[in-house]
Scaffold this motif. Structure first.
Motif, PDB file in Angstrom:
ATOM      1  N   VAL A 253       0.861  -1.178   0.000  1.00  9.38           N
ATOM      2  CA  VAL A 253       0.000   0.000   0.000  1.00  9.38           C
ATOM      3  C   VAL A 253       0.895   1.224   0.000  1.00  9.38           C
ATOM      4  O   VAL A 253       1.857   1.297   0.742  1.00  9.38           O
ATOM      5  CB  VAL A 253      -0.911  -0.001   1.241  1.00  9.38           C
ATOM      6  CG1 VAL A 253      -1.784   1.246   1.245  1.00  9.38           C
ATOM      7  CG2 VAL A 253      -1.770  -1.240   1.258  1.00  9.38           C
ATOM      8  N   ASN A 254       0.589   2.142  -0.875  1.00  8.87           N
ATOM      9  CA  ASN A 254       1.403   3.338  -0.991  1.00  8.87           C
ATOM     10  C   ASN A 254       0.555   4.542  -0.610  1.00  8.87           C
ATOM     11  O   ASN A 254      -0.021   5.193  -1.470  1.00  8.87           O
ATOM     12  CB  ASN A 254       1.877   3.445  -2.440  1.00  8.87           C
ATOM     13  CG  ASN A 254       3.186   4.162  -2.533  1.00  8.87           C
ATOM     14  OD1 ASN A 254       3.777   4.487  -1.507  1.00  8.87           O
ATOM     15  ND2 ASN A 254       3.618   4.446  -3.738  1.00  8.87           N
ATOM     16  N   PRO A 255       0.426   4.813   0.695  1.00  7.98           N
ATOM     17  CA  PRO A 255      -0.474   5.902   1.080  1.00  7.98           C
ATOM     18  C   PRO A 255       0.050   7.244   0.608  1.00  7.98           C
ATOM     19  O   PRO A 255       1.257   7.425   0.466  1.00  7.98           O
ATOM     20  CB  PRO A 255      -0.480   5.814   2.607  1.00  7.98           C
ATOM     21  CG  PRO A 255       0.751   5.110   2.963  1.00  7.98           C
ATOM     22  CD  PRO A 255       1.149   4.243   1.824  1.00  7.98           C
ATOM     23  N   PRO A 256      -0.852   8.201   0.376  1.00  9.50           N
ATOM     24  CA  PRO A 256      -0.409   9.512  -0.082  1.00  9.50           C
ATOM     25  C   PRO A 256       0.488  10.158   0.957  1.00  9.50           C
ATOM     26  O   PRO A 256       0.279   9.983   2.152  1.00  9.50           O
ATOM     27  CB  PRO A 256      -1.705  10.300  -0.245  1.00  9.50           C
ATOM     28  CG  PRO A 256      -2.806   9.358  -0.022  1.00  9.50           C
ATOM     29  CD  PRO A 256      -2.297   8.115   0.571  1.00  9.50           C
ATOM     30  N   SER A 257       1.473  10.915   0.470  1.00 10.56           N
ATOM     31  CA  SER A 257       2.413  11.526   1.418  1.00 10.56           C
ATOM     32  C   SER A 257       1.946  12.911   1.833  1.00 10.56           C
ATOM     33  O   SER A 257       2.502  13.511   2.735  1.00 10.56           O
ATOM     34  CB  SER A 257       3.799  11.617   0.779  1.00 10.56           C
ATOM     35  OG  SER A 257       3.697  12.325  -0.437  1.00 10.56           O
ATOM     36  N   PRO A 261      -4.886  16.004  -1.438  1.00  6.24           N
ATOM     37  CA  PRO A 261      -4.436  15.565  -2.759  1.00  6.24           C
ATOM     38  C   PRO A 261      -3.790  16.722  -3.519  1.00  6.24           C
ATOM     39  O   PRO A 261      -4.262  17.854  -3.418  1.00  6.24           O
ATOM     40  CB  PRO A 261      -5.729  15.139  -3.459  1.00  6.24           C
ATOM     41  CG  PRO A 261      -6.799  15.165  -2.451  1.00  6.24           C
ATOM     42  CD  PRO A 261      -6.339  15.965  -1.281  1.00  6.24           C
ATOM     43  N   LEU A 262      -2.721  16.417  -4.253  1.00  8.74           N
ATOM     44  CA  LEU A 262      -2.107  17.454  -5.082  1.00  8.74           C
ATOM     45  C   LEU A 262      -2.950  17.665  -6.332  1.00  8.74           C
ATOM     46  O   LEU A 262      -2.995  18.750  -6.893  1.00  8.74           O
ATOM     47  CB  LEU A 262      -0.683  17.032  -5.467  1.00  8.74           C
ATOM     48  CG  LEU A 262       0.298  16.912  -4.297  1.00  8.74           C
ATOM     49  CD1 LEU A 262       1.619  16.338  -4.763  1.00  8.74           C
ATOM     50  CD2 LEU A 262       0.527  18.269  -3.640  1.00  8.74           C
ATOM     51  N   ALA A 287      -9.283   9.092  -7.971  1.00 13.53           N
ATOM     52  CA  ALA A 287      -8.430   8.197  -7.177  1.00 13.53           C
ATOM     53  C   ALA A 287      -7.338   7.591  -8.046  1.00 13.53           C
ATOM     54  O   ALA A 287      -6.183   7.471  -7.624  1.00 13.53           O
ATOM     55  CB  ALA A 287      -9.286   7.099  -6.553  1.00 13.53           C
ATOM     56  N   ARG A 290      -4.563   9.997  -8.963  1.00 12.44           N
ATOM     57  CA  ARG A 290      -3.727  10.377  -7.814  1.00 12.44           C
ATOM     58  C   ARG A 290      -2.736   9.284  -7.440  1.00 12.44           C
ATOM     59  O   ARG A 290      -1.914   9.473  -6.558  1.00 12.44           O
ATOM     60  CB  ARG A 290      -4.622  10.656  -6.598  1.00 12.44           C
ATOM     61  CG  ARG A 290      -5.333  11.956  -6.670  1.00 12.44           C
ATOM     62  CD  ARG A 290      -6.300  12.045  -5.537  1.00 12.44           C
ATOM     63  NE  ARG A 290      -7.220  13.162  -5.718  1.00 12.44           N
ATOM     64  CZ  ARG A 290      -8.406  13.226  -5.151  1.00 12.44           C
ATOM     65  NH1 ARG A 290      -8.811  12.250  -4.353  1.00 12.44           N
ATOM     66  NH2 ARG A 290      -9.182  14.258  -5.357  1.00 12.44           N
ATOM     67  N   ASP A 291      -2.889   8.123  -8.062  1.00 14.91           N
ATOM     68  CA  ASP A 291      -2.031   6.991  -7.706  1.00 14.91           C
ATOM     69  C   ASP A 291      -0.806   6.988  -8.632  1.00 14.91           C
ATOM     70  O   ASP A 291      -0.937   6.733  -9.830  1.00 14.91           O
ATOM     71  CB  ASP A 291      -2.845   5.701  -7.875  1.00 14.91           C
ATOM     72  CG  ASP A 291      -2.054   4.484  -7.431  1.00 14.91           C
ATOM     73  OD1 ASP A 291      -0.857   4.639  -7.153  1.00 14.91           O
ATOM     74  OD2 ASP A 291      -2.640   3.397  -7.376  1.00 14.91           O
ATOM     75  N   PRO A 292       0.391   7.284  -8.099  1.00 11.89           N
ATOM     76  CA  PRO A 292       1.571   7.376  -8.968  1.00 11.89           C
ATOM     77  C   PRO A 292       1.830   6.088  -9.762  1.00 11.89           C
ATOM     78  O   PRO A 292       2.242   6.157 -10.921  1.00 11.89           O
ATOM     79  CB  PRO A 292       2.716   7.644  -7.992  1.00 11.89           C
ATOM     80  CG  PRO A 292       2.085   8.127  -6.757  1.00 11.89           C
ATOM     81  CD  PRO A 292       0.722   7.537  -6.693  1.00 11.89           C
TER      82      PRO A 292
END
Lengths: 447, 261
Positions: A253-257, A261-262, A287, A290-292
């Motif tokens: 899981v790669n949660p937003p840093s 949201p940018l 969504a 926003r997911d790299p």
């Protein structure tokens, strides 16, 4: 209880070994002997052959590369570095209360980070050295100095990045990170390029970077309040090593840093009409964008597809276009399905129509621009080959492509709906039979 | 032993009647046996019991999330083939013990998804959510990622989602964990308002004194079965304690001498 006392260096070494063992275990999931024998080894064999051939007879465009280019190429690889300390969340319980331990663990992490940069820089330099020496005029000593300087640059960058990430969070961190990266790359490219062109040995850059690295490392060893970031860095490092293989399993899981949201932080209407299916499709699109990792996959898909249709004859490109559109629909369907199993999304009882038609809208919004770009490239290719009226293909092919994509997308939705209904019917029948077999009394699972 | 004292203070028919003969996560290994109770309109029922008694399993069963289930659920007087399952599942809001979030949605987008999937218009969403966000003091964080919130704020977001849907039945799993005292008060007030609207609540908790003040009736679960059910007076009578005995002591009396999970 054992009489052996644990010390910081053996502890860090043990953690380094454990980290790579864990990564290897992840990769073992996909790298069994059949994959190694039939895919990895042949790929290595063919890749080595291509490499050796390219070194013996480099392509003509190599001569157009500036002599100082290796400086920038290596530095680009170096600025992906982060400071590794192999911190464990459990360290916060008591280990971190001992300053001496913290300093030694950090020092061991610094040594690892430098060693990793050095290994990468030397490997990359060795790979391109034949070209550097034969075509770009680099001597062995200069190449060795470049490798050392690049490794130190990577180390300095890791320390600077660590400082930035300890100081800021959210968008400030992202902006500062990007700005520092650009400044460092520009500064280094300019300074090292000037040294190289002026014939001054790069060893001066090595000495300068070494002194800077020493200063930053000394400050970092005695820095306070770095533990939370260290734990985050370790989690991210593992995720980066296994993301490609465990992504589908939802293991990584790669949660937003950032706090917000940018991309599209406030409500923005992506669709004019506001029925449930479009509102749901809009949320999925936000969504997804926003997911790299999804963005990377979309870029790779677009790029690879564009190359495929541009470099092949028109009739093959047309077949490839249809196949790639189908693959895109399939892939986006998989992504949507995965999203609907997210725990929050699965909390609600979805209308079948909303679920499937929402997916159709979302697929169109994301896949159509890619498919139209591929169609435009085919149209342009037709224009270039046949000239004259054939340039009309640059307009006609995307228009035809738009109609075909719409048709394929709707058909795919109908098929997915049919399949879902059949599956639900089978499950209901199975439940019914089980209940009948279980007992004669009515048995009714709720909701 | 299962003991029941009949009582219907609301005077209305039950919203839902649950009769679980056997249920669990694996076939042949039931967690629950012979659990039957009902919830009336506007009523608050406390589902109480020690750790591992099967309280959350009952909630999962009501949500249709248990793979093995033998029993019957009557929703508003209808059951079997006649049971309006969709209507029932749409009339239940579940507030889990651990907040359930999607990491790439803002708070507002969580609400938007809930509204879109349940057929609520955007105007309705704005109208209903504004007082809820104010009540739980989340207005300032509406465009932030809840994944970055504190546990308490995440739990408040789950409450806002549940209240937004205006369900007929709330399933609330350990509502007081992670909430600050002010948020607990707000939750209780919001539940009171929902009760006036006619909504019912089934809640599990270990905080027995809160349950005592909050609930109309209780179902005491022990080792996968019902140890007692009814009003506080019923529970006192069943446990053999005098009137005025706190629920905590009744609970201890009913589960004493049994160390089963």
């Amino acid at each position: 209880m054992s009489g052996r006392r644990m010390k910081p260096l053996p502890l860090t070494l043990g953690r380094i070994a454990a980290f790579w063992r864990k990564v290897w275990k992840g990769w073992r999931l996909v790298l069994d002997w059949t994959v190694l024998l039939y895919l990895a080894l042949p790929a290595l064999w063919i890749g080595s052959g291509i490499y050796l051939e390219a070194m013996r007879q480099p392509p003509p465009w190599v001569d157009a590369i500036p002599a100082a280019a290796p400086i920038l190429v290596l530095s680009l690889f170096m600025v992906s570095a982060r400071l590794r300390t192999f911190a464990d969340p459990g360290d916060g319980l008591f280990l971190r209360h001992y300053r001496g331990w913290t300093a030694k663990l950090t020092a061991a992490g610094l040594a690892y980070t430098l060693a990793a940069r050095l290994l990468l820089a030397v490997t990359l330099t060795a790979i391109v050295y034949p070209l550097m020496s034969s075509r770009l005029g680099w001597s062995a000593a200069q190449s060795a100095e470049l490798a050392a300087a690049s490794a130190l640059l990577g180390f300095v960058w890791a320390l600077l990045r660590d400082g930035i990430e300890r100081r800021w969070t959210g968008w400030r961190r992202t902006t500062a990170n990007l700005a520092a990266r650009i400044v460092l790359l520009t500064g280094w490219g300019y300074a090292a390029g000037w040294l190289f062109r002026a014939g001054i040995p790069l060893i001066y850059a090595v000495v300068g970077l070494f002194l800077l690295a020493l200063f930053l490392a000394w400050r970092r060893i005695f820095a306070f309040g770095a533990f939370a970031l260290e734990v985050d860095v370790e989690r991210d490092a593992y995720a980066a090593c296994v993301r490609w293989i465990l992504f589908e399993a939802g293991e990584v899981v790669n949660p937003p840093s950032t706090k917000r949201p940018l991309l599209l932080p406030k409500p923005v209407r992506l669709f004019r009409r506001r029925d449930a299916r479009r509102r749901v499709a809009e949320l999925w699109l936000k969504a997804t964008l926003r997911d790299p990792s999804m963005l990377r996959s979309l870029l790779v898909l677009t790029g690879a597809g564009s190359i495929a249709v541009w470099l092949t004859p028109v009739w093959i490109a047309a077949i490839a276009w249809v196949a790639m559109v189908l693959l895109t629909i399939l892939w986006l369907h998989g992504q949507w399905n995965q999203w609907t199993t997210e725990r929050y999304v699965a909390l609600f009882d979805w209308e079948e129509e909303t679920l499937h038609r929402g997916e159709e809208r979302a697929r169109t919004a994301l896949g159509m621009p890619i498919a139209l770009l591929w169609a435009l490239l085919i149209g342009l290719q037709v224009g270039i080959r046949y000239d004259g009226w054939a340039w009309l293909a640059a307009i006609a092919v995307p228009i035809a492509g738009w109609a075909v994509v719409r048709f394929m997308n709707v058909q795919a939705t109908d098929w997915y709906m049919l399949r879902a209904r059949a599956k639900a019917r089978l499950e209901a029948e199975k439940r019914h039979k089980e209940a009948e077999a279980d007992e004669a009394e009515p048995s009714d699972p709720p909701a | 032993m299962t003991t029941q004292v009949s009582n219907d203070p609301s005077g209305q028919g039950p919203l839902v009647e649950v009769d679980i003969r056997e249920a669990g996560y694996e076939s042949g290994k039931p967690i629950l046996r012979d659990v039957a109770f009902d919830i009336r309109r506007g009523e608050r029922v406390g589902l109480l019991g020690p750790n591992g008694a099967g309280k959350s399993t009952i909630m999962k069963g009501l949500l249709g999330q248990l793979p093995h289930w033998r029993g019957n659920v009557v929703w508003q007087g209808r059951t079997g083939a006649d049971a309006p399952r969709r209507e029932m599942s749409r009339s239940i809001a579940y507030i889990p013990e651990q907040p359930i979030l999607y990491e790439r949605f803002t708070l507002w987008e969580h609400l938007q998804l809930a509204a879109a999937v349940t057929g609520m218009s955007e105007e309705e969403l704005k109208e209903r959510s504004a007082p809820l966000l104010r009540r739980f003091r989340l207005t300032h964080a509406v465009y932030d990622y809840p994944i970055r919130f504190s546990k308490g704020m995440q739990q408040k977001m789950m409450l806002v989602v549940a209240f937004l849907l205006e369900p007929e039945l709330f399933l609330v799993d350990e509502p007081f964990i992670g909430l600050d005292p002010a948020a607990v008060m707000e939750l209780l007030e919001a539940l009171d308002e929902e009760r006036r609207r006619g909504a019912s609540v089934l809640l599990t908790t270990h905080v027995l004194d809160s349950a005592e003040r909050l609930c109309d009736r209780f179902v005491l679960i022990h080792a996968g079965g019902i140890a007692a059910k009814g009003t506080l007076q019923d529970i006192q009578m069943i446990s053999g304690r005098p009137a005025g005995t706190p629920l905590f002591d009744c609970f201890r009396a009913l589960t004493a001498g049994d160390d089963r999970p």
